[in-house]
Design a protein around this motif. Structure first.
Motif, PDB file in Angstrom:
ATOM      1  N   ARG A 309      91.553  44.396  30.504  1.00 23.79           N
ATOM      2  CA  ARG A 309      92.387  45.104  29.541  1.00 23.79           C
ATOM      3  C   ARG A 309      93.781  44.491  29.396  1.00 23.79           C
ATOM      4  O   ARG A 309      94.484  44.778  28.431  1.00 23.79           O
ATOM      5  CB  ARG A 309      92.500  46.579  29.940  1.00 23.79           C
ATOM      6  CG  ARG A 309      91.183  47.340  29.810  1.00 23.79           C
ATOM      7  CD  ARG A 309      91.299  48.760  30.329  1.00 23.79           C
ATOM      8  NE  ARG A 309      91.562  48.793  31.761  1.00 23.79           N
ATOM      9  CZ  ARG A 309      91.673  49.928  32.475  1.00 23.79           C
ATOM     10  NH1 ARG A 309      91.566  51.103  31.848  1.00 23.79           N
ATOM     11  NH2 ARG A 309      91.903  49.878  33.774  1.00 23.79           N
ATOM     12  N   VAL A 334      87.350  46.707  28.999  1.00 20.68           N
ATOM     13  CA  VAL A 334      87.933  45.916  27.907  1.00 20.68           C
ATOM     14  C   VAL A 334      88.837  46.819  27.083  1.00 20.68           C
ATOM     15  O   VAL A 334      88.712  48.050  27.098  1.00 20.68           O
ATOM     16  CB  VAL A 334      86.824  45.313  27.019  1.00 20.68           C
ATOM     17  CG1 VAL A 334      85.944  44.359  27.833  1.00 20.68           C
ATOM     18  CG2 VAL A 334      85.976  46.402  26.388  1.00 20.68           C
ATOM     19  N   PRO A 335      89.791  46.225  26.332  1.00 18.92           N
ATOM     20  CA  PRO A 335      90.664  47.035  25.465  1.00 18.92           C
ATOM     21  C   PRO A 335      89.869  47.764  24.386  1.00 18.92           C
ATOM     22  O   PRO A 335      88.746  47.370  24.019  1.00 18.92           O
ATOM     23  CB  PRO A 335      91.627  46.001  24.866  1.00 18.92           C
ATOM     24  CG  PRO A 335      91.590  44.852  25.820  1.00 18.92           C
ATOM     25  CD  PRO A 335      90.213  44.812  26.371  1.00 18.92           C
ATOM     26  N   ALA A 336      90.459  48.794  23.839  1.00 21.20           N
ATOM     27  CA  ALA A 336      89.756  49.645  22.878  1.00 21.20           C
ATOM     28  C   ALA A 336      89.448  48.921  21.582  1.00 21.20           C
ATOM     29  O   ALA A 336      88.422  49.182  20.943  1.00 21.20           O
ATOM     30  CB  ALA A 336      90.571  50.904  22.606  1.00 21.20           C
ATOM     31  N   ASP A 337      90.340  48.006  21.124  1.00 25.49           N
ATOM     32  CA  ASP A 337      90.178  47.369  19.819  1.00 25.49           C
ATOM     33  C   ASP A 337      89.667  45.931  19.902  1.00 25.49           C
ATOM     34  O   ASP A 337      89.552  45.258  18.878  1.00 25.49           O
ATOM     35  CB  ASP A 337      91.519  47.370  19.068  1.00 25.49           C
ATOM     36  CG  ASP A 337      92.013  48.781  18.793  1.00 25.49           C
ATOM     37  OD1 ASP A 337      91.146  49.674  18.658  1.00 25.49           O
ATOM     38  OD2 ASP A 337      93.229  48.984  18.725  1.00 25.49           O
ATOM     39  N   THR A 338      89.344  45.428  21.088  1.00 23.62           N
ATOM     40  CA  THR A 338      88.923  44.036  21.232  1.00 23.62           C
ATOM     41  C   THR A 338      87.480  43.843  20.761  1.00 23.62           C
ATOM     42  O   THR A 338      86.600  44.680  21.041  1.00 23.62           O
ATOM     43  CB  THR A 338      89.054  43.596  22.703  1.00 23.62           C
ATOM     44  OG1 THR A 338      90.414  43.715  23.117  1.00 23.62           O
ATOM     45  CG2 THR A 338      88.595  42.161  22.887  1.00 23.62           C
ATOM     46  N   VAL A 340      83.904  42.425  21.074  1.00 21.15           N
ATOM     47  CA  VAL A 340      83.105  42.100  22.256  1.00 21.15           C
ATOM     48  C   VAL A 340      81.701  41.711  21.817  1.00 21.15           C
ATOM     49  O   VAL A 340      81.070  42.413  21.010  1.00 21.15           O
ATOM     50  CB  VAL A 340      83.038  43.282  23.242  1.00 21.15           C
ATOM     51  CG1 VAL A 340      82.112  42.947  24.412  1.00 21.15           C
ATOM     52  CG2 VAL A 340      84.420  43.642  23.747  1.00 21.15           C
ATOM     53  N   GLY A 354      79.568  51.174  25.180  1.00 24.22           N
ATOM     54  CA  GLY A 354      79.927  52.306  24.333  1.00 24.22           C
ATOM     55  C   GLY A 354      78.780  53.313  24.268  1.00 24.22           C
ATOM     56  O   GLY A 354      78.268  53.785  25.267  1.00 24.22           O
ATOM     57  N   GLY A 371      84.910  47.200  18.216  1.00 25.65           N
ATOM     58  CA  GLY A 371      85.917  48.073  18.787  1.00 25.65           C
ATOM     59  C   GLY A 371      86.212  49.291  17.944  1.00 25.65           C
ATOM     60  O   GLY A 371      85.534  49.577  16.942  1.00 25.65           O
ATOM     61  N   ARG A 395      82.971  49.223  29.391  1.00 22.52           N
ATOM     62  CA  ARG A 395      83.709  50.410  28.968  1.00 22.52           C
ATOM     63  C   ARG A 395      84.997  49.992  28.269  1.00 22.52           C
ATOM     64  O   ARG A 395      85.642  49.018  28.648  1.00 22.52           O
ATOM     65  CB  ARG A 395      84.049  51.303  30.167  1.00 22.52           C
ATOM     66  CG  ARG A 395      82.857  51.954  30.805  1.00 22.52           C
ATOM     67  CD  ARG A 395      83.263  53.216  31.570  1.00 22.52           C
ATOM     68  NE  ARG A 395      84.350  52.983  32.503  1.00 22.52           N
ATOM     69  CZ  ARG A 395      84.192  52.819  33.812  1.00 22.52           C
ATOM     70  NH1 ARG A 395      82.981  52.829  34.335  1.00 22.52           N
ATOM     71  NH2 ARG A 395      85.233  52.636  34.603  1.00 22.52           N
ATOM     72  N   ARG A 396      85.361  50.779  27.295  1.00 15.41           N
ATOM     73  CA  ARG A 396      86.619  50.564  26.585  1.00 15.41           C
ATOM     74  C   ARG A 396      87.664  51.581  27.041  1.00 15.41           C
ATOM     75  O   ARG A 396      87.333  52.711  27.402  1.00 15.41           O
ATOM     76  CB  ARG A 396      86.418  50.682  25.075  1.00 15.41           C
ATOM     77  CG  ARG A 396      85.551  49.559  24.482  1.00 15.41           C
ATOM     78  CD  ARG A 396      85.489  49.675  22.972  1.00 15.41           C
ATOM     79  NE  ARG A 396      84.704  48.590  22.377  1.00 15.41           N
ATOM     80  CZ  ARG A 396      85.177  47.407  22.071  1.00 15.41           C
ATOM     81  NH1 ARG A 396      86.466  47.125  22.303  1.00 15.41           N
ATOM     82  NH2 ARG A 396      84.401  46.472  21.548  1.00 15.41           N
TER      83      ARG A 396
END
Length: 397
Positions: A309, A334-338, A340, A354, A371, A395-396
């Motif tokens: 993150r 991982v970041p919410a908006d990245t 993947v 997710g 994301g 997970r985000r």
């Protein structure tokens, strides 16, 4: 065949269902009862249950037979015990719920269950008129009564008293044979059967050893080839079960075949080559720069947790990394908006990103997720994650 014939056959199957014997059973006598009802070898029926176990319904089928088939009473004159309908329905619902929890994500039990029901239906249509085999020993036929000695004194010369009656006190019984020592009843000789179990186990051991030696000479005896050695032994035992079904022997191979099948399946589902390197214990990594992000993270056993993150992903292109685990859970944050791209696999376990989830064994999930903003922005994380036995989760947040 019309609808009436199908309904009549199903009704007849239920009304003529056999009782589970007490004298020839391995667990609860379900296979023996079916074999006697349709004049089959019990080993063939047990092999059928073993084959059904690999589809996920074998245990449920056996439990259903345990519930539906009454048990032979200890007193032959007493009626067979039949379970109460409420108990039958309750256990059937419990079995169905258990199957749903274990295999509901794949839905792979519907077709095998329908296939088994169709086979039972055809079996009853072809052999339903067979007379069930007797459960206990058959009583000897009554013999005609022999006339006893005459009690009327005839005008004949008096016979000489036997040795057991020197005083002549019982002349009416002198025609009885001389008493002798009691002879024990002769034991019936059992026919000698071919030792299928011992011979098959010996051949399986020789075949497995020969395969291992051949791989050693070729320089290919590594952990990843263990399923091959197990499979050779399992094939020999399977052939022994087939031969034993015709010779009415080899029942001792059934538990060995089950155990070896489970080991082979586990070795195939969770490849052993992932245990050869990587060490043991948990691995936690939190890289804050792209230079700190390793191309490969590996463990033989333990948990791996990667917190990505804090990575700066404002540029363009792809940022790849790989994580391999023999046994344990693999979690990547991982970041919410990245953006993947996930290539995940689990031999025995689940793979999720997710709201998307695939359950094992042999679970694989190849997906691309943009994301929370649902738009391409910044660099894309390319994650190649795999574990032999455990869960893979991205997970985000």
């Amino acid at each position: 065949m019309n609808r009436t014939d199908v309904h009549g056959t199903l009704r007849e199957m239920w009304e003529t269902r056999p009782a589970r014997p007490r004298d020839d059973r391995q667990v609860a006598g379900v296979a023996s009862a079916i074999a006697r009802r349709y004049d089959l070898d019990p080993v063939l029926v047990r092999i059928g249950f073993v084959a059904a176990a690999f589809t996920g319904i074998g245990a449920a089928l056996y439990i259903a037979g345990w519930i539906a088939l009454p048990e032979t009473p200890e007193d032959p004159a007493a009626p067979a015990h039949r379970p109460r309908p409420v108990l039958v329905v309750g256990l059937a619902v419990a079995a169905a719920v258990s199957i749903g929890f274990l295999f509901g994500d794949r839905g792979g039990v519907v077709v095998p269950a329908l296939a088994v029901l169709a086979l039972l239906f055809l079996l009853h249509r072809s052999r339903g008129d067979r007379v069930p085999r007797p459960v206990g020993p058959v009583a000897d036929a009554p013999t005609a009564a022999t006339p006893g000695p005459s009690l009327v004194k005839e005008d004949v010369p008096a016979p000489t008293p036997p040795a057991w009656d020197p005083l002549g006190a019982a002349p009416f019984a002198w025609d009885l044979p001389e008493p002798g020592p009691a002879q024990p009843p002769a034991r019936p000789e059992r026919p000698r059967r071919f030792p299928v179990t011992a011979v098959t186990l010996g051949l399986a051991l020789l075949a497995g050893s020969a395969t291992a030696v051949l791989l050693l000479l070729m320089g290919a005896l590594v952990a990843s080839n263990v399923p091959l050695v197990l499979g050779v032994g399992l094939g020999v035992i399977g052939a022994g079960l087939v031969v034993g079904a015709f010779l009415r022997s080899g029942r001792g191979l059934i538990p060995i075949a089950l155990l070896l099948s489970a080991l082979t399946w586990a070795a195939v589902a969770a490849p052993l080559d992932r245990w050869e390197a990587g060490g043991f214990g948990d691995l936690n990594a939190t890289p804050t720069t792209l230079a700190q992000l390793q191309p490969v993270y590996q463990r033989s056993a333990g948990d791996i947790t990667l917190d990505l993150r804090q990575l700066p992903l404002s540029g363009t292109g792809q940022v790849p990394t790989t994580a391999t685990l023999g046994a344990g859970d693999l979690t990547v944050l991982v970041p919410a908006d990245t953006d993947v791209k996930l290539n995940g696999s689990a031999g025995l376990g689940d793979v999720s990103l997710g709201g998307q989830k695939v359950s094992g064994p042999g679970a694989k999930l190849d997906v691309e997720d943009l994301g929370a903003d649902n738009a391409r922005s910044g660099q894309e994380l390319v994650l190649t994650l795999s574990t032999g036995a455990g869960d893979v989760e991205v997970r985000r947040g």
